[in-house]
Every structure is written in C-alpha cells, then in structure tokens.
Design an enzyme around this catalytic site. Structure first.
Site, PDB file in Angstrom:
ATOM      1  CG  ASP A   1      -1.178  -2.667   0.713  1.00 54.72           C
ATOM      2  OD1 ASP A   1      -0.057  -2.041   0.966  1.00 54.72           O
ATOM      3  OD2 ASP A   1      -2.466  -2.311   0.781  1.00 54.72           O
TER       4      ASP A   1
ATOM      5  CE  LYS B   1      -3.688  -0.097  -1.556  1.00 56.91           C
ATOM      6  NZ  LYS B   1      -3.666   0.103   0.143  1.00 56.91           N
TER       7      LYS B   1
ATOM      8  NE  ARG C   1       3.616   1.318   5.383  1.00 57.27           N
ATOM      9  CZ  ARG C   1       3.041   1.871   4.474  1.00 57.27           C
ATOM     10  NH1 ARG C   1       2.335   1.174   3.700  1.00 57.27           N
ATOM     11  NH2 ARG C   1       2.916   3.268   4.485  1.00 57.27           N
TER      12      ARG C   1
HETATM   13  N1  URA Z   1      -2.853   4.635   1.355  1.00 61.47           N
HETATM   14  C1  URA Z   1      -2.644   3.393   1.315  1.00 61.47           C
HETATM   15  O1  URA Z   1      -3.415   2.520   0.560  1.00 61.47           O
HETATM   16  N2  URA Z   1      -1.350   3.099   1.365  1.00 61.47           N
HETATM   17  C2  URA Z   1      -0.722   3.851   2.347  1.00 61.47           C
HETATM   18  O2  URA Z   1       0.524   3.457   2.437  1.00 61.47           O
HETATM   19  C3  URA Z   1      -1.195   5.259   2.691  1.00 61.47           C
HETATM   20  C4  URA Z   1      -2.397   5.514   2.340  1.00 61.47           C
END
Ligand code: URA
Length: 429
Positions: A161, A187, A168
């Site tokens: 992530d 997460k 992203r």
């Molecule tokens: N919060 C996150 O942790 N990830 C996302 O993709 C968008 C908001």
C-alpha cells in the site's frame, strides 16, 4: 507469468485470478515489477474496475505483503476506526478517547495528510513532545496500561500500500473504488483490530463525490472485513463542507479539545458521537441505544477528556493541557455580499489550508503546525456584506493573497436559505 499479460488482460476488461494478483503485488514490492507497469495496472483498474472477488484478493495480497500486528493478547475488545479522508476531520482525536474511556482497546495506526485532506499523525505532532513513532514494545505496553495508543504507519506494515499509494497519488488513480477499498482494508486487516468502523465520506471534500458511490465503497469494504472475521460496519457521512470550524493541525487539536470539554461545533460533535456509538456497539456487542447513552456520558462527564490527557502524556506530551504556538500572521476574509452561503467546496478549502502551510505540496515539505483556517460562517448561514467569513493563519504572510482567492472561489452565495443536508447518510452493516 508476465506483467505485460496481466496488464493487457485487465485493460481488455477481463477478471484477474488470485495468482495473477499475487504475482503483481509480490513483484511490485520486491522491485521486479517497475513503477511504469504498476501505473499502467492501476489505470487499467481505474477504467475497467474489479469484481468483488478480485478486490478481496487484492486486499489480502496487500495485507500480507509485510508484517501484521497481533493484538490477540488484548482479547475481543480491540477497536479501530478509519476515515476515507476529509477536510477538518479531527474525529479520531475525539472518538478514540471516548471509546478507550469505555473499555475499548484502541491500538491504532493512523496516516499523515494526503493532498487536500488532513492526517491524524500530523495533527498529533502539533502537541509539543508527542511521539508518533513508538517502538512495538512501547506501543503494546502503553495499550496494556491505558487502553490507547496511536502511532504512524511504522515498520514493514502493508509495504504494497505504501508504494502503491504514493504511485496513485501522482498518476491520477486515487479515486478508484477497488483501489481505495483494498488500500484501506489491507491496512485495517494488517493492524489487527477485531472491530472496525469505517467513516466513508462523500461530497466535495471527499474522494467519493456522491452518497451512492460512497455507499458502494462502504459495502465493498464491510464485506471484505466480515469475510476476514472482523466486525466491520460503516457510516456514510457528509463531506460537502468541512467538518467543524477549524482546519489545520494545531487548530484542529484545539477544536477537538473544545468538543471533549462538552463545547465545540454541533456538526463535529454529532459525527463523533455517531462514530463512537457504532464502534462501542459492535465492540461491546450492545444495542446502539445503550452505546449512545455510554458515549454521551463519557463525553459530557469529561471521562473522555481525562482519557485524552492520560493518552497524550503517556505518549510524550510535555503537559496534559497543551498550549499551541499561534501563527505569526492572520488575515480576515469578509463577505462580499448579503445573502446565504449556498455551498462551500470542501476540497478547495482544503487546498487553501495547504497553501497556508497546513499540508504538503510536495512529499518532503515541512508543515506549519500553526497554519490553517477558522471558519466563522458555514453553508446555510445568513450573511451581511462585510461580515467575517473566516480567519486565515500562517507563518508565511505572502500566502494570504492566493489563499484568499482560493477561499472565495470555494464559496457560492444565494439570496435564499439553502435546504439542510443530513450529516449521516446511512449506516452499512
Ligand atoms: N485512504 C487510504 O488509506 N487509501 C485510499 O486509497 C484512500 C484513502
């Protein structure tokens, strides 16, 4: 297997197998798949979407891409909340001590600000001495002693992530439902809590612009959580306007303290009580009515305030009653006309706070903890020309001109009072 073929398959609208998704995540984390292929993959997902099964497989691959936290020593009362991101969203600072004061175990990891949205870890760092990087031993020992600790995402938790989110952010692929769902839920699963409440925001200041899109995202995340044996529920809440009146790190902690003192703006208090009620209800397995009575009691008898003070001191604050350095400069914005505030675009107001120094324009920028905005008027309020709309705060005086321009661009005025929008759109169980 070749990444080229995985990208092409998604680009052409086909569903990926678990093996293909695992191959992508493993390769991206170990560096054998480069950023440009991962970017193409994210863009293909952005356009073609993912099935529920693909999203669940992506979430699990990301959750298992690094270390996971084992909270089993704390039993079944571990509780976590997560917001999809908003402006003026200081709910964790209020909800976490309310829930901890009622026996929920808040062993929590939070994020930093992202784009126009703020982050809990930056806000906590405006408290002098507060340490957001506890070692695992310090973290567990604090949770054992006082039932609450909040730290940044340290160590090797969900490295997939970490890498994908940064990618992203710069490739216009943040606002994709399967990518957001897998980012958040990976997460939450890795962080180990048994009970999870998601605050899924919709509106001008949120990644999901409509309540329907937010509901789709909420349903997907709740399903993933439940499939992984976590009691997961979601509240869909309004982010068409900033939450509360203060935006910016130290200003938001001060407003959270006002609410914990039984004061503060009604919209913020209401969203916090709704989130805390939901989390206490699922964690303690009691009715929503009983949980609401408990959360109101914790707030209004200042049990939650006492827990907040205990928490910040345990985590390094030099005092239980923090004082915050004021910004060197302030600037007042006044109403250009008579009438009502029809709307206040929360994303534009969030960007205005970033311009003042409350957020990062670039990854390594230093935050001005005192920077931000205090709103004197909000959507629906009647105004007369010359009324104070907001005060801007910053240590950089030259930011005011641009910030004022952006702020006024965010507002729409009308002659008639606009209809009120609900704060809580729906609860998804
Ligand atoms: N919060 C996150 O942790 N990830 C996302 O993709 C968008 C908001």
């Amino acid at each position: 297997m070749r990444m080229y073929d995985v990208i092409k398959k998604k680009r052409d609208g086909f569903s990926l197998t678990k093996e293909e998704i695992d191959f992508f995540i493993k390769g991206y984390v170990d560096g054998t798949i480069p950023d440009y292929q991962a970017s193409a993959f994210c863009m293909a997902v952005f356009y073609k979407g993912m099935t529920e099964e693909e999203t669940a497989n992506l979430t699990m691959a990301m959750a298992n891409s690094g270390d996971t936290v084992d909270l089993s020593r704390f039993g079944t009362l571990t509780a976590d909340k997560h917001s999809t991101g908003g402006v003026g969203d200081k709910t964790t600072l209020i909800v976490a001590p309310i829930c901890a004061s009622l026996g929920c175990v808040m062993a929590k990891m939070s994020g930093r600000g992202l784009g126009h949205t703020g982050g809990t870890i930056d806000k906590l760092e405006s408290i002098e001495g507060f340490n957001t990087a506890l070692s695992p031993e310090e973290f567990f020992s604090q949770v054992e002693k006082i039932g609450i600790a909040v730290v940044g995402q340290t160590g090797n938790l969900t490295p997939a992530d970490k890498k994908l989110y940064a990618l992203r952010d710069v490739t216009a692929t943040v606002d994709s439902m399967p990518l957001i769902a897998s980012s958040i839920m990976s997460k939450k699963l890795a962080a180990g809590s048994k009970n999870i409440v998601l605050d899924v925001k919709y509106g001008s200041g949120a990644f999901m612009k409509t309540p329907e899109d937010a509901e789709g995202l909420a349903k997907e995340m709740v399903k993933i959580g439940k499939a992984c044996a976590r009691n997961t529920t979601a509240l869909i809440t309004n982010m068409n306007r900033p939450l509360g009146n203060n935006i910016g790190n130290a200003l938001e902690v001060q407003e959270a303290l006002e609410v914990l003192n039984g004061e503060g703006p009604e919209d913020l208090k209401e969203v916090c009580l709704a989130l805390a009620t939901q989390l206490v209800s699922v964690t303690k397995n009691i009715s929503a009515e009983a949980a609401r009575r408990l959360t109101e009691d914790a707030l209004y008898t200042k049990k939650a305030l006492a827990k907040f003070k205990e928490w910040i001191v345990a985590q390094g604050s030099v005092t239980p009653d923090p004082v915050f350095k004021k910004a060197d400069h302030s600037y007042e914005i006044t109403a250009p006309c008579d009438g009502y505030i029809l709307s206040a675009d929360a994303e534009k107001i969030g960007v205005c706070a970033v311009i003042l120094g409350a957020g990062r324009e670039k990854k390594d920028d230093t935050i001005d903890m005192s920077a931000g905005i205090i709103l004197n008027k909000k959507t629906g309020d009647k105004i007369n020309k010359g009324d104070l709309l907001a005060t801007l705060y910053s240590c950089n005086k030259s930011s005011f001109e641009n910030a004022e321009k952006r702020f006024l661009e965010a507002l729409e005025f009308s002659e008639n009072e606009p209809p009120k929008e609900p704060l809580i759109y729906k609860v998804i169980k």
